[in-house]
Structures are given as C-alpha cells and as structure tokens.
Design a protein around this motif. Structure first.
Motif, PDB file in Angstrom:
ATOM      1  N   GLU B  72      89.284   6.469 -61.570  1.00  0.00           N
ATOM      2  CA  GLU B  72      89.912   6.718 -62.730  1.00  0.00           C
ATOM      3  C   GLU B  72      90.348   4.769 -62.985  1.00  0.00           C
ATOM      4  OE1 GLU B  72      93.457   8.044 -62.489  1.00  0.00           O
ATOM      5  OE2 GLU B  72      92.539   9.638 -62.643  1.00  0.00           O
ATOM      6  N   ASN B  73      89.771   4.404 -61.525  1.00  0.00           N
ATOM      7  CA  ASN B  73      89.818   2.568 -60.952  1.00  0.00           C
ATOM      8  C   ASN B  73      89.052   1.744 -62.396  1.00  0.00           C
ATOM      9  OD1 ASN B  73      89.268  -0.270 -60.178  1.00  0.00           O
ATOM     10  ND2 ASN B  73      91.313   0.066 -59.378  1.00  0.00           N
ATOM     11  N   ALA B  74      89.429   0.839 -62.752  1.00  0.00           N
ATOM     12  CA  ALA B  74      88.985   0.016 -63.855  1.00  0.00           C
ATOM     13  C   ALA B  74      87.553  -1.091 -63.761  1.00  0.00           C
ATOM     14  CB  ALA B  74      89.721  -0.860 -65.587  1.00  0.00           C
ATOM     15  N   ALA B  75      88.392  -1.208 -62.135  1.00  0.00           N
ATOM     16  CA  ALA B  75      87.464  -2.271 -61.132  1.00  0.00           C
ATOM     17  C   ALA B  75      86.261  -1.797 -61.441  1.00  0.00           C
ATOM     18  CB  ALA B  75      87.912  -2.535 -60.663  1.00  0.00           C
ATOM     19  N   PHE B  76      86.473  -0.159 -60.962  1.00  0.00           N
ATOM     20  CA  PHE B  76      85.266   0.348 -59.931  1.00  0.00           C
ATOM     21  C   PHE B  76      84.487   0.803 -61.403  1.00  0.00           C
ATOM     22  CE2 PHE B  76      83.157   4.078 -59.332  1.00  0.00           C
ATOM     23  CZ  PHE B  76      83.097   3.618 -58.073  1.00  0.00           C
ATOM     24  N   ARG B  77      85.072   1.011 -62.919  1.00  0.00           N
ATOM     25  CA  ARG B  77      83.796   1.754 -63.475  1.00  0.00           C
ATOM     26  C   ARG B  77      83.648   0.334 -63.794  1.00  0.00           C
ATOM     27  NH1 ARG B  77      87.021   6.001 -67.376  1.00  0.00           N
ATOM     28  NH2 ARG B  77      87.758   7.520 -65.966  1.00  0.00           N
ATOM     29  N   LEU B  78      83.719  -0.709 -63.839  1.00  0.00           N
ATOM     30  CA  LEU B  78      83.571  -2.123 -64.511  1.00  0.00           C
ATOM     31  C   LEU B  78      82.297  -2.008 -63.510  1.00  0.00           C
ATOM     32  CD1 LEU B  78      82.549  -4.781 -66.649  1.00  0.00           C
ATOM     33  CD2 LEU B  78      84.018  -5.441 -64.399  1.00  0.00           C
ATOM     34  N   ALA B  79      82.337  -2.149 -62.204  1.00  0.00           N
ATOM     35  CA  ALA B  79      81.755  -2.444 -60.984  1.00  0.00           C
ATOM     36  C   ALA B  79      80.589  -1.486 -60.914  1.00  0.00           C
ATOM     37  CB  ALA B  79      82.073  -2.532 -59.716  1.00  0.00           C
ATOM     38  N   ALA B  80      80.502  -0.519 -61.152  1.00  0.00           N
ATOM     39  CA  ALA B  80      79.774   0.559 -61.333  1.00  0.00           C
ATOM     40  C   ALA B  80      78.524   1.096 -61.761  1.00  0.00           C
ATOM     41  CB  ALA B  80      80.401   2.006 -61.356  1.00  0.00           C
ATOM     42  N   ALA B  81      78.929   0.597 -63.598  1.00  0.00           N
ATOM     43  CA  ALA B  81      78.211   0.406 -64.382  1.00  0.00           C
ATOM     44  C   ALA B  81      77.458  -1.094 -64.547  1.00  0.00           C
ATOM     45  CB  ALA B  81      79.040  -0.277 -66.530  1.00  0.00           C
ATOM     46  N   ASN B  82      78.140  -1.796 -64.407  1.00  0.00           N
ATOM     47  CA  ASN B  82      77.223  -2.997 -63.879  1.00  0.00           C
ATOM     48  C   ASN B  82      75.936  -2.789 -63.360  1.00  0.00           C
ATOM     49  OD1 ASN B  82      78.462  -5.033 -66.053  1.00  0.00           O
ATOM     50  ND2 ASN B  82      79.777  -5.518 -64.061  1.00  0.00           N
ATOM     51  N   THR B  83      76.396  -2.381 -61.825  1.00  0.00           N
ATOM     52  CA  THR B  83      75.479  -2.059 -61.377  1.00  0.00           C
ATOM     53  C   THR B  83      74.328  -1.067 -61.748  1.00  0.00           C
ATOM     54  OG1 THR B  83      77.068  -1.840 -59.364  1.00  0.00           O
ATOM     55  CG2 THR B  83      75.166  -1.050 -58.280  1.00  0.00           C
ATOM     56  N   ALA B  84      74.682   0.019 -62.512  1.00  0.00           N
ATOM     57  CA  ALA B  84      73.855   0.576 -62.630  1.00  0.00           C
ATOM     58  C   ALA B  84      73.119  -0.087 -63.851  1.00  0.00           C
ATOM     59  CB  ALA B  84      74.156   2.255 -63.402  1.00  0.00           C
ATOM     60  N   ARG B  85      73.192  -0.563 -64.460  1.00  0.00           N
ATOM     61  CA  ARG B  85      72.749  -1.981 -65.638  1.00  0.00           C
ATOM     62  C   ARG B  85      71.663  -2.308 -64.832  1.00  0.00           C
ATOM     63  NH1 ARG B  85      73.165  -5.985 -69.928  1.00  0.00           N
ATOM     64  NH2 ARG B  85      74.784  -7.256 -68.122  1.00  0.00           N
TER      65      ARG B  85
END
Lengths: 291, 297
Positions: B72-85
């Motif tokens: 649920e953490n916003a920073a994690f979601r941002l980081a995970a999406a960025n890393t995947a991209r």
C-alpha cells in the motif's frame, strides 16, 4: 574486372558502415576517460572556472575543454604528497578489497572444484543453490546481512563488508566453469598414482584451472573496488569509508582533489584491466556458458 | 574362522570406511563456502522471511500485515513501477545494442578487437569518477546544456526531470554493453560455420541467415545473458545514487533507493517483507528462464 572493383568498393563501404557505430560507441568511452585524465592535470582555478557552474553552483554553464590551457601536475602532486586523508581513504579501500578477493579464492576454489570435478549426491541441488544466490541482488540480502552482522557484533567494522563479500556465490560459479575444462582422465591417473583429493586439487586442479581462478579474481576485484552499497549500509564511521563512497562527497569543496583522486582510483582498475583483460573476457564468457 | 573373517570381512569393512570417507570429501571441500553462505546469507534470509510475518520487534506474528503495508505504500508503488519500467526498457535495449555491436565486431574481425577492449573499459572506470563526470555533463548548467544553449537550443534539466530516466538507461547500456558483447561473441562463435554454408547453398541472403541461423543459434546464450543483464541492472543504483542522491527525481526513484531509505530508518519489518517480495519476483522471472535455458540444450 569492373565487377571486381565494384565488389571491392562495396566491401569497403560495408566496413565503414559496420565500423561507424562502433566508433561512435567507443567515443563515448574515450572522451570521458580523456576528460578524467585532463581534469587531473588542470589547475584548480581553471577547473573552478570551467566546471564550477555544474559542480560548485556557480553562474553560467560548465565547460570541459579537451585540453587544459595550462597543464600542471600540481593537483596530482598535492594529492600524493600533502593529502593524508586521501591515503587513509585509499588504504581503507585496499583493506576492504584485498582480503575480500583473497578470501573469495581461498574459500571458493575447493567448493568450485567439488562442484565441477567431484561426483556426489546433492551436487545438482548445490549448483542450483549457487546459481540462485548469484542472481540475487544485494538489496534482497541487505537486511539479512545486516541482521547477521548485528548479531555477530560486526556492524561498523570492516568485517561486516569483508566477510559477506568472501562468501559470495559468483566467484564459485565462475571458477566452477573454469575447472570444467580439467580432463577427467588426468584425475583418474592422479588417483591411481595415489594422490589424495587435496593433492589432486593443488597439483592438477589449480594450475589447470588457473584461468578461471584469475577470472574470478579480476571480476571480484573490479566489483569490490567499486562497491558502494555494502560500505554504505554497514559502515557508519566515516573514517572507515572507502574512496568510492567518499569521493563524490568532497567534489564540491575540493574539486581538484576529487579530479586527481578519481584518476588515481582508476589506475589500479586500469592496470588490472590491462594485464587481466583476457581473464576478464574469459570470466565473462564462462559466466554465460551453458552447463 | 577368525582367519576367514579377517580375510573376508575386515577388508570389506575397511573398504566401506574408505568409501564413506571419500563420500565426505566433496562436502568437506564445500564446507567453508557453505558455512559462510549459511551464516551470512541463507539463515539470515530465512530469518528475514520470518520477520516479514512478525512485528517490528520480531516477536509477534502479524500475518500479512507487513506485506500489505509494503504494497500500500506510495513510495514502494512508485519505486516498483519505476524499476519495472526501467528493466522493461533497459534490458531489451542492452541485449539488442550489444548483439548488434557483437555482430559488427565479428564481421570486421582483426583490428576490430580494439572496440571490444574499449567497450569493456567502462566496467573498470570507478563509479565515483563516473558520477563526477556525469554531474559535470548532465547538470542543469552542465557541459551539455552549455553546448545546447550555445547552439541556441532549449536546455534540458537532465537530472531534475523525466530525462533523468533516460540518462540512467544510457548509463546502464554504456556500462554493460562490453560485458554483454563478450557473451554474445562467445555465443556467436559457437554456431558452426557449416550451418551458414548450408543456408547459403539453399539461397538464403544475409537477412535470412540472421533470422534462421544466427538468432536460433544464440538463443541458448540469450537466457543467461538476460539474467546477468537483470542482475547488473540492479547495480545501476550506484550511479543513480551518486549523481542523484537518496531522493532523486521521481522518474528514477528505484526500489534500490527505497530499500536504502527504509534501511536507514531501520524499518526492519517492512524491509524484510519488501526483500521477500523482491526475491520472489526475481526468482519468479529467473527460475522459469533458467528452466527454459536448461531445456534449450
């Protein structure tokens, strides 16, 4: 005759067409290295004037001339003679890197030998274990390594970086590939002559598997020499920091020093590269070889 | 009777102990390495898995709470999406660029080996030196923007905008193209010439040779090359951190930044949960790949 001439010029055109992208890509390597070397030969006031806008927050745009207008060795001399903190950082790096690489070889050679040349139950599973561990990035094992170091009381000592580094899976993997070339017939002959397993490893395995061992050493050195994550995570005392961590921090205040230091830091890596490139290449190749 | 037993049984017994001693040798050889791996990596990781399911003190079982809090953490979601991209862009790009370079080096032969050496060099350049250089080049008022403005073009805030993502992709390709090229060249060398000759006899042109001989031929190389590229992509954090700091532009806030920041806050429960998630994601991609790679033999 005319046809032959045409094929010839077509051949040349083809070579130019092939070499051009390689040349462009190579420029992106040569130019930065050239800049790095020249940066160390540029006097501080010129560096401040040309790179100040980007690195020290001065007005205007940074510029990096291909040649310094007044080349000098004084920053380099100052660095080598009058900067004890540089030696401390350099020494710190050596303290972290050398035991790590030596330990990797010492621990890794027998394990790699067993995985490659001996036959035993569970060997396949062990190989898979090493492969999986090799492919896990530091971030996955960071917190576990931290907890382990904490429990063993190693935190904030060089051992917190060195010990987990020694027991890496990558050197074992590379050396296993290196030992794979040692012919089995030779081992049978040695065992018929009464050589024990350790004797066989020392007298036959290590000399014949030397390219693999050196590959692991070169790759391990380059990796440890440039390590940022491990010292950053496990060393809080700045007095223990290696060059790689310290250098970017001093750039703003001591630009000349940072320039020379980055060149001096490149030197051992470049030397290893110069004399160990064939092993580097070999190591990379074997990291990609199928079993 | 006793003579008979000495003759028949003793030697067999001795043989058995020697045999079991011999069976222990490989394990003795592996012991130092396995012991170290156990102490510093394996058991601590199992402990981390356990802590992923417990509270901050590691005492009370809290089920999937840590995992939910991570996801649920916003920073994690941002980081995970960025890393995947980042991975989705840079790994295929690197694989393609390095394959093309390898083909060019092989086609040129001889003197072209100098390019191989050159492109391997970035591996040896200290990250700190690169960071310094990149700062000078890509800073808002850096060398490249100086050149752009001198040409009357619009300047780009490389590290403070979405362009940072592409700087990072470029850095990654720059740094790893030599490594991958060596892997490709080894793979290409392994394709027997007779296959090309046969294809040419059948009237195949350059393109058909590439699609029908070269590509299938390097397929076994592809799996491990891709896996190693993925692993090396994790190390691009070094440059990203040294150039952009702990909190760089949003477009390059990667999982490595997040781990590092949570690590400094010593948020152990969440960190363990995130490490387990990352390990699961990576192994979920890599193990099937390894299986494919093994089956391709």
């Amino acid at each position: 005759m005319k046809n032959k001439k045409m094929t010839h010029s077509f051949q040349r055109l083809r070579r130019v067409f092939l070499a051009l992208p390689l040349l462009l890509a190579s420029l992106t390597v040569w130019l930065p290295l050239w800049w790095m070397a020249m940066g160390a030969l540029t006097p501080l006031d010129e560096l401040t004037a040309t790179l100040g806008p980007a690195l020290m927050g001065r007005e205007g745009y940074a510029l990096w001339p291909l040649l310094p207008s007044w080349p000098t060795l004084s920053p380099l001399v100052e660095l080598l003679l009058d900067t004890p903190e540089f030696f401390a950082m350099f020494w710190n790096t050596c303290v972290l890197v050398l035991p790590q690489v030596l330990g990797q070889l010492l621990v890794g050679i027998p394990a790699a030998w067993a995985l490659s040349r001996l036959r035993f139950r569970g060997q396949g599973a062990l190989k898979t274990l090493y492969l999986v561990l090799m492919l896990l990035p530091f971030q996955v094992t960071m917190v576990s390594a931290y907890l382990a170091a904490d429990r063993l009381g190693l935190l904030d000592t060089v051992w917190a970086v060195i010990l987990p580094g020694i027991f890496g899976a990558f050197p074992v993997f590379i050396m296993t590939k290196g030992f794979d070339v040692v012919p089995a017939a030779l081992l049978e002959a040695a065992s018929l002559d009464g050589a024990g397993p350790l004797g066989t490893l020392v007298r036959i395995g290590v000399p014949l598997g030397m390219p693999g061992v050196l590959s692991a050493a070169v790759l391990g050195f380059l990796e440890a020499w440039n390590a940022i994550e491990q010292p950053m995570a496990f060393l809080q005392t700045k007095a223990l920091w290696p060059l790689s961590l310290y250098l970017p921090q001093i750039a703003a205040q001591r630009l000349g020093l940072a320039m020379s230091a980055s060149l001096v830091m490149l030197a051992p890596a470049a030397l290893i590269f110069r004399f160990g490139q064939q092993y580097l290449t070999l190591g990379i190749q074997s990291s990609g070889l199928k079993e | 009777m006793s003579g008979k037993s000495r003759l028949f049984y003793k030697p067999r017994k001795a043989g058995r102990t020697r045999k079991s001693a011999r069976a222990a040798v490989p394990w003795l050889f592996c012991a130092p390495s396995l012991l170290g791996l156990g102490i510093f990596t394996l058991f601590p990781f199992l402990d981390a898995v356990r802590r992923g399911f417990t509270d901050a003190m590691g005492a009370r079982f809290v089920g999937l709470k840590n995992f939910a809090s991570v996801l649920e953490n916003a920073a994690f979601r941002l980081a995970a999406a960025n890393t995947a991209r980042f991975l989705a862009v840079c790994v295929p790009l690197l694989l393609a660029v390095s394959l093309l370079m390898a083909l060019a080096v092989r086609a040129l032969a001889g003197a072209a080996r100098v390019f191989e050496t050159t492109l391997l060099l970035p591996m040896a350049v200290p990250v700190a030196g690169i960071a310094l250089l990149w700062q000078a080049l890509f800073h808002k008022s850096g060398v490249i923007n100086g050149a752009l403005s001198a040409l009357g073009l619009e300047t780009v805030d490389f590290m403070g905008s979405g362009a940072a993502f592409w700087v990072l992709v470029g850095t990654y390709v720059w740094k790893n193209v030599g490594y991958n090229m060596v892997l490709w060249i080894a793979g290409l060398d392994a394709i027997p010439d007779s296959l090309y000759e046969a294809a040419r006899v059948d009237g195949a042109g350059v393109w058909r040779c590439f699609w029908c001989v070269t590509l299938p031929g390097v397929l076994p190389t592809l799996f491990l090359t891709a896996a190693l590229s993925l692993l090396n992509a994790c190390k691009v954090f070094r440059e990203a951190y040294l150039v952009g700091g702990a909190y760089p532009h949003d477009s390059i806030y990667l999982l490595q930044h997040l781990f590092n920041n949570w690590f400094r806050e010593l948020d152990v429960g969440r960190l363990c949960a995130a490490a387990v998630l990352l390990a699961a994601a990576l192994l979920g991609v890599l193990l099937p790949m390894q299986k494919l790679w093994g089956d391709a033999e």
